[in-house]
Design a protein around this motif. Structure first.
Motif, PDB file in Angstrom:
ATOM      1  N   TYR A 149       0.491  -9.378   0.746  1.00 39.99           N
ATOM      2  CA  TYR A 149      -0.723  -8.738   1.240  1.00 39.99           C
ATOM      3  C   TYR A 149      -1.427  -9.566   2.318  1.00 39.99           C
ATOM      4  CZ  TYR A 149      -0.254  -5.243  -2.407  1.00 39.99           C
ATOM      5  OH  TYR A 149       0.210  -4.232  -3.197  1.00 39.99           O
ATOM      6  N   LEU A 164      -9.532   4.454   2.961  1.00 38.21           N
ATOM      7  CA  LEU A 164     -10.318   3.334   2.450  1.00 38.21           C
ATOM      8  C   LEU A 164     -11.647   3.801   1.877  1.00 38.21           C
ATOM      9  CD1 LEU A 164     -10.568   0.220   2.176  1.00 38.21           C
ATOM     10  CD2 LEU A 164     -11.737   0.255   4.396  1.00 38.21           C
ATOM     11  N   ASN A 212     -15.059  -8.700   0.330  1.00 38.48           N
ATOM     12  CA  ASN A 212     -14.896 -10.145   0.223  1.00 38.48           C
ATOM     13  C   ASN A 212     -16.055 -10.688  -0.610  1.00 38.48           C
ATOM     14  OD1 ASN A 212     -14.459 -12.916   0.667  1.00 38.48           O
ATOM     15  ND2 ASN A 212     -15.676 -12.848   2.558  1.00 38.48           N
ATOM     16  N   TRP A 226     -13.121  -6.956   6.254  1.00 37.55           N
ATOM     17  CA  TRP A 226     -13.601  -7.361   4.938  1.00 37.55           C
ATOM     18  C   TRP A 226     -15.120  -7.487   4.969  1.00 37.55           C
ATOM     19  CZ3 TRP A 226     -10.045  -7.790   1.002  1.00 37.55           C
ATOM     20  CH2 TRP A 226      -8.708  -7.838   1.372  1.00 37.55           C
ATOM     21  N   TYR A 270      -8.909   2.457  -2.559  1.00 41.21           N
ATOM     22  CA  TYR A 270      -8.440   3.516  -1.672  1.00 41.21           C
ATOM     23  C   TYR A 270      -8.399   4.845  -2.420  1.00 41.21           C
ATOM     24  CZ  TYR A 270      -6.759  -0.227   1.412  1.00 41.21           C
ATOM     25  OH  TYR A 270      -6.667  -1.320   2.225  1.00 41.21           O
ATOM     26  N   ARG A 280      -7.559  -5.958   8.970  1.00 40.67           N
ATOM     27  CA  ARG A 280      -8.409  -5.295   7.982  1.00 40.67           C
ATOM     28  C   ARG A 280      -9.825  -5.859   8.098  1.00 40.67           C
ATOM     29  NH1 ARG A 280      -4.157  -6.891   3.360  1.00 40.67           N
ATOM     30  NH2 ARG A 280      -4.308  -8.743   4.706  1.00 40.67           N
ATOM     31  N   TYR A 298       0.822  -1.213   0.000  1.00 45.22           N
ATOM     32  CA  TYR A 298       0.000   0.000   0.000  1.00 45.22           C
ATOM     33  C   TYR A 298       0.858   1.266   0.000  1.00 45.22           C
ATOM     34  CZ  TYR A 298      -3.463  -3.448   1.598  1.00 45.22           C
ATOM     35  OH  TYR A 298      -4.275  -4.545   1.730  1.00 45.22           O
ATOM     36  N   TYR A 340     -11.424  -7.458  -3.441  1.00 45.20           N
ATOM     37  CA  TYR A 340     -10.770  -6.245  -3.954  1.00 45.20           C
ATOM     38  C   TYR A 340     -10.823  -5.148  -2.891  1.00 45.20           C
ATOM     39  CZ  TYR A 340     -15.479  -4.438  -5.029  1.00 45.20           C
ATOM     40  OH  TYR A 340     -16.788  -4.007  -4.950  1.00 45.20           O
ATOM     41  N   GLU A 341      -9.906  -4.180  -3.033  1.00 51.31           N
ATOM     42  CA  GLU A 341      -9.849  -3.011  -2.154  1.00 51.31           C
ATOM     43  C   GLU A 341      -9.716  -1.753  -3.005  1.00 51.31           C
ATOM     44  OE1 GLU A 341      -7.182  -3.802   1.503  1.00 51.31           O
ATOM     45  OE2 GLU A 341      -6.388  -5.124  -0.059  1.00 51.31           O
ATOM     46  N   SER A 346     -13.531   1.150  -0.100  1.00 50.14           N
ATOM     47  CA  SER A 346     -14.241  -0.115   0.149  1.00 50.14           C
ATOM     48  C   SER A 346     -13.242  -1.262   0.163  1.00 50.14           C
ATOM     49  CB  SER A 346     -15.322  -0.360  -0.913  1.00 50.14           C
ATOM     50  OG  SER A 346     -14.755  -0.415  -2.206  1.00 50.14           O
ATOM     51  N   ARG A 347     -13.577  -2.298   0.947  1.00 50.87           N
ATOM     52  CA  ARG A 347     -12.769  -3.527   1.014  1.00 50.87           C
ATOM     53  C   ARG A 347     -13.769  -4.678   1.023  1.00 50.87           C
ATOM     54  NH1 ARG A 347     -10.160  -2.815   5.575  1.00 50.87           N
ATOM     55  NH2 ARG A 347      -8.306  -1.869   4.652  1.00 50.87           N
TER      56      ARG A 347
END
Length: 625
Positions: free
Chosen positions: A165, A115, A120, A139, A271, A137, A106, A268-269, A117-118
């Motif tokens: 990661y 952030l 799963n 998810w 930022y 983190r 990162y 996905y993430e 969105s993160r």
């Protein structure tokens, strides 16, 4: 559990948490702040306030429940999370968490990653975090109708050692695939200047027949090919995007190169990059000012950075980055003992006001050398037991009284003194009042005024006193120099009134006076430079330019009200400005309001005096409210 209680901050403009992780500066940290209003105050009105990370704005907190998360590598050993009151409700916080991350992940450059969105994909609705995620983190789950969930068989594990990661097995063990076309990931941005980074996490969790491998193509907004990759069974891959900017809609499509195998995505993430362009105050200055406050036990709100987002009320800072402390006002603080040597450790300090205390012994040699070289304006008035360096040799010796004078000599001296007083009084009444300023160390020569203004090159304003010029002190500190013109409606009385007043009071919403000039009838005042001019200019500005928002107008009004309350109720005796108008409300670079032009103000020296005056003062055609 974390949301059953909160802490609120009804006092102070900014309240800060100072976090000092063992690993120190320049390491990556995940910082999470949780806010849940819960109508704790019974007002049923969610407060709105600003959240700062050090000297840089992180985000505006305005929702009744929200979690804000950011990845940040601090430049100092302390991480300061500050809640700044914007006069729209009392700031509060429910939880604050800090986790260290791997420094290779990162990368945010000169800034931070907030952030967006993160996600799963393909799993349950349950949030996944520590201990499943070693970085804690959070998810969250997402599922669309066209997506088909995929789950790893329970007796299998995914190899993650090759991926820094460290995405949890519970996240990588689920995925979605789409048989009808690409998998789309999209989001909106309010501003085209915003910058985003996205991280796609893949793991092949389906055993494909005949040893086949799934090859995926990732495209951005249907015209840019971000990556083409082939997935290996039970192994992870992460694809990080370049900096994305210039759009209001961002759309990624993940499609399969082999039409027989649908695309797959595990997580996905997203930022948003925060450009933290402000640098904290120079660390040596911060250490020195904290040392001063602790040594003298000065009571006040000493939270966050001394210079920003709002400077502490005993100091002023330069406008450069990183800022330096250039002015320190410790007057009338009942300070005792010797002046500490470490005051000279503020390398860019140009004004030091120690008047009206009970300091004693010799002034430190380093401070005297700095004053004598012209690098420091030093005010020591009102400290009767203080002496200049080298002049204290006989200060404490016992005085031997000589009882020899005759009565005639005593009478003669008294008569001479009375005669001198009578002559001086007569001269004073027949001419304008003479100067009684004590702050000699705040005085500039006229030639210095010429040099400061570069021979009066740049005019930035004009008023009843005269023209105002832009100038620079040594080391590039910007100032505004107000010079009395021969045609001025105001004169030496107003000039002296303003100097004496501003040297004796201090407030963050008062324009700071660096010094004055009174030489051969030439008079000038040297103020701190206010980069955004005065309020009148903004209110009358062309609509095609940037106009003040209603929020900015309210904050300016509150700043003005604060300093008026200080003048009327905190100053002893009270002070009335008598010429308050929009052109006398000046604005700093960050639109902090400061009141200036005190030539017509009045000090009420007794409790029996009122605000009633038969004299017409102020601006013609304008009546102060």
């Amino acid at each position: 559990m974390e949301l059953r209680t909160l802490r609120y901050f009804p006092e102070g403009e900014q309240n800060c948490y100072t976090l000092k992780p063992e690993q120190g500066r320049s390491n990556n940290y995940l910082i999470r702040a949780v806010f849940m209003y819960g109508n704790y105050d019974g007002k049923n009105q969610t407060p709105v306030f600003q959240l700062y990370l050090g000297v840089n704005s992180w985000i505006t907190v305005k929702d009744s429940y929200v979690v804000h998360e950011i990845i940040y590598a601090p430049l100092t050993d302390a991480i300061q999370v500050c809640l700044v009151n914007k006069n729209n409700g009392t700031p509060y916080i429910s939880a604050l968490e800090v986790r260290q991350l791997d420094n290779s992940l990162y990368q945010s450059g000169n800034g931070a990653l907030a952030l967006t969105s993160r996600i799963n994909l393909g799993g349950s609705n349950k949030i996944i975090r520590y201990p499943d995620d070693i970085y804690d983190r959070k998810w969250n789950h997402d599922q669309k109708n066209e997506w088909i969930p995929v789950t790893l068989a329970p007796n299998l594990t995914i190899e993650t050692s090759n991926n820094g990661y460290k995405v949890p097995d519970k996240v990588l063990g689920t995925a979605v695939k789409c048989v009808s076309g690409p998998i789309y990931v999209s989001w909106q941005s309010k501003f085209t200047i915003s910058k985003f980074y996205v991280y796609f996490h893949f793991a092949e969790i389906e055993k494909l027949e005949g040893g086949k491998q799934r090859t995926l193509n990732i495209r951005f907004n249907d015209f840019y090919n971000l990556e083409t990759l082939t997935l290996d069974y039970l192994k992870t891959q992460t694809v990080a995007s370049f900096a994305l900017t210039g759009e209001t809609t961002y759309n990624f499509s993940i499609s399969s190169v082999d039409s027989g195998l649908p695309p797959i995505l595990n997580a996905y993430e997203i930022y948003q990059h925060k450009d933290f362009y402000r640098l904290p105050t120079i660390e040596k200055d911060v250490d020195a000012i904290i040392n001063i406050i602790n040594t003298y036990g000065i009571i006040g709100e000493w939270q966050g950075d001394p210079c920003f987002p709002s400077s502490w009320n005993i100091l002023n800072c330069s406008s450069i980055s990183p800022p330096n402390i250039i002015s320190l006002d410790l007057s009338h603080n009942q300070l005792t003992g010797p002046i500490p040597e470490f005051l000279a450790q503020l390398p860019y300090l140009r004004v030091l006001n120690l008047m009206g205390n009970q300091l004693e012994e010799a002034v430190p040699k380093a401070l005297m050398e700095k004053r004598n070289s012209g690098g420091l304006t030093l005010n020591l008035d009102g400290n009767p037991d203080l002496c200049l360096a080298g002049s204290c040799k006989g200060k404490n010796r016992k005085v031997v009284a000589i009882v020899a004078p005759t009565v005639s000599v005593v009478v003669f001296i008294i008569l001479c003194a009375l005669a001198i007083y009578w002559i001086c009084e007569k001269k004073r009444k027949g001419t304008r009042r003479e100067w009684s300023l004590k702050a000699k160390n705040w005085r500039f020569t006229y030639s210095e005024i010429v040099n400061i203004t570069n021979n009066f090159k740049s005019v930035i304003g004009e008023g009843g006193f005269g023209r105002v010029y832009h100038g620079s002190l040594k080391h590039g500190i910007e100032v505004a120099v107000k010079v009395l013109s021969s045609s001025s409606r105001q004169g030496s009385d107003e000039f002296q009134n303003e100097v004496e007043l501003l040297l004796g009071i201090h407030h963050k919403n008062l324009v700071s006076l660096f010094g004055y000039c009174n030489e051969g009838g030439k008079m000038a005042l040297v103020y701190e430079y206010m980069a955004c001019g005065n309020l009148q200019q903004h209110l009358l500005a062309d609509r095609s330019t940037n106009v003040l928002t209603w929020k900015e107008r309210l904050e300016i009004a509150v700043d003005a009200a604060r300093v008026l309350d200080y003048l009327h109720n905190c100053c002893k005796p009270p002070i009335v400005h008598r010429d308050l108008k929009t052109s006398n409300i000046l604005l700093s670079e960050d639109l902090q309001a400061k009141i200036g032009d005190f030539g017509l103000c009045r000090v009420f020296t007794t409790e029996n005096e009122t605000h009633i005056s038969t004299d017409a003062k102020g601006t013609r055609g304008y009546v102060d409210p």
